[in-house]
Enzyme design. Structure first.
Site, mmCIF file in Angstrom:
data_model
loop_
_atom_site.group_PDB
_atom_site.id
_atom_site.type_symbol
_atom_site.label_atom_id
_atom_site.label_comp_id
_atom_site.label_asym_id
_atom_site.label_seq_id
_atom_site.Cartn_x
_atom_site.Cartn_y
_atom_site.Cartn_z
ATOM 1 N N PHE A 1 0.803 -1.218 0.000
ATOM 2 C CA PHE A 1 0.000 0.000 0.000
ATOM 3 C C PHE A 1 0.841 1.275 0.000
ATOM 4 C CE2 PHE A 1 -3.311 -3.007 1.189
ATOM 5 C CZ PHE A 1 -4.272 -2.631 0.257
ATOM 6 N N GLU A 2 2.091 1.191 0.405
ATOM 7 C CA GLU A 2 2.961 2.368 0.344
ATOM 8 C C GLU A 2 3.595 2.549 -1.031
ATOM 9 O OE1 GLU A 2 3.657 4.967 2.348
ATOM 10 O OE2 GLU A 2 2.121 4.263 3.726
ATOM 11 N N SER A 3 4.069 1.463 -1.636
ATOM 12 C CA SER A 3 4.865 1.622 -2.872
ATOM 13 C C SER A 3 4.521 0.639 -3.977
ATOM 14 C CB SER A 3 6.345 1.466 -2.540
ATOM 15 O OG SER A 3 6.615 0.110 -2.192
ATOM 16 N N SER B 1 -1.383 4.431 5.849
ATOM 17 C CA SER B 1 -1.861 3.382 4.935
ATOM 18 C C SER B 1 -1.964 2.035 5.640
ATOM 19 C CB SER B 1 -0.963 3.275 3.701
ATOM 20 O OG SER B 1 0.315 2.822 4.069
#
Length: 145
Positions: free
Chosen positions: A53-55, A125
Site C-alpha cells: 500500500f505504500e509503494s 496506509s
C-alpha cells in the site's frame, strides 16, 4: 521490412516503468531475512501489506507530497522530514539509501520507526488497509521463506 524497423525503434524508446518493482514473495523473503517477522509484535504479513500500500512493492519509489510538504522514499515511503538526511535524520542515513532494492537500510529505518510510540500506526496506509484486515494471510500465500 519498414514495419520491423519501426517496431525495433519503438522497442528502444519504450523503457519499462516497473523494472524496480519486486514480487510479493521476494519482498516477503527480504523482510523476513531482515528480521521483520514479528518485530515489535507485528507479523510479516503486516509488513508485506504495508509495502504494497505504500509503494506497490517498488523499492525505488519516490513520492513528493507538495500539499503536506514531504517526500516519501522507498518500499515503505519513509518520510524525509523525520527519518533521513533531508530532515531530522532519526534513522541516521541518507534518503537515497532508502532506495536500494536490497532493502537493508529500509528495514533498518523501519525498525527505528516502529519502535516509536505509534508503532506501525506511523504509516496511515497501514492503519487504513492492514491493521484490522482479516485477509492478512493472503500476503504470504505461496511464498517460500
Amino acid at each position: 521490412m519498414k514495419a520491423s524497423v519501426v517496431l525495433s525503434l519503438i522497442g528502444y524508446l519504450v523503457v519499462p516503468s516497473d523494472t524496480a518493482v519486486l514480487g510479493r514473495c521476494v519482498v516477503a523473503k527480504k523482510l523476513h531475512e531482515g528480521g521483520l517477522s514479528d518485530f515489535e509484535g507485528y507479523s510479516l504479513e503486516n509488513w508485506v501489506c504495508l509495502a504494497y500500500f505504500e509503494s506497490k512493492f517498488n523499492p525505488m519509489a519516490v513520492y513528493e507530497n507538495s500539499r503536506s510538504d514531504f517526500i516519501g522514499y522507498g518500499l515503505f515511503q519513509i518520510r524525509n522530514h523525520d527519518w533521513c538526511d533531508h530532515g531530522r535524520n532519526r534513522c541516521h542515513m541518507s534518503c537515497s539509501a532508502l532506495l536500494n532494492p536490497d532493502l537493508k537500510k529500509t528495514i533498518e529505518c523501519a525498525k527505528t520507526i516502529v519502535k516509536g510510540k505509534r508503532g506501525m500506526g506511523a504509516w496511515p496506509s497501514w492503519t487504513l488497509n492492514c491493521q484490522h484486515s482479516d485477509t492478512l494471510a493472503r500476503w504470504l500465500d505461496g511464498c517460500k521463506l
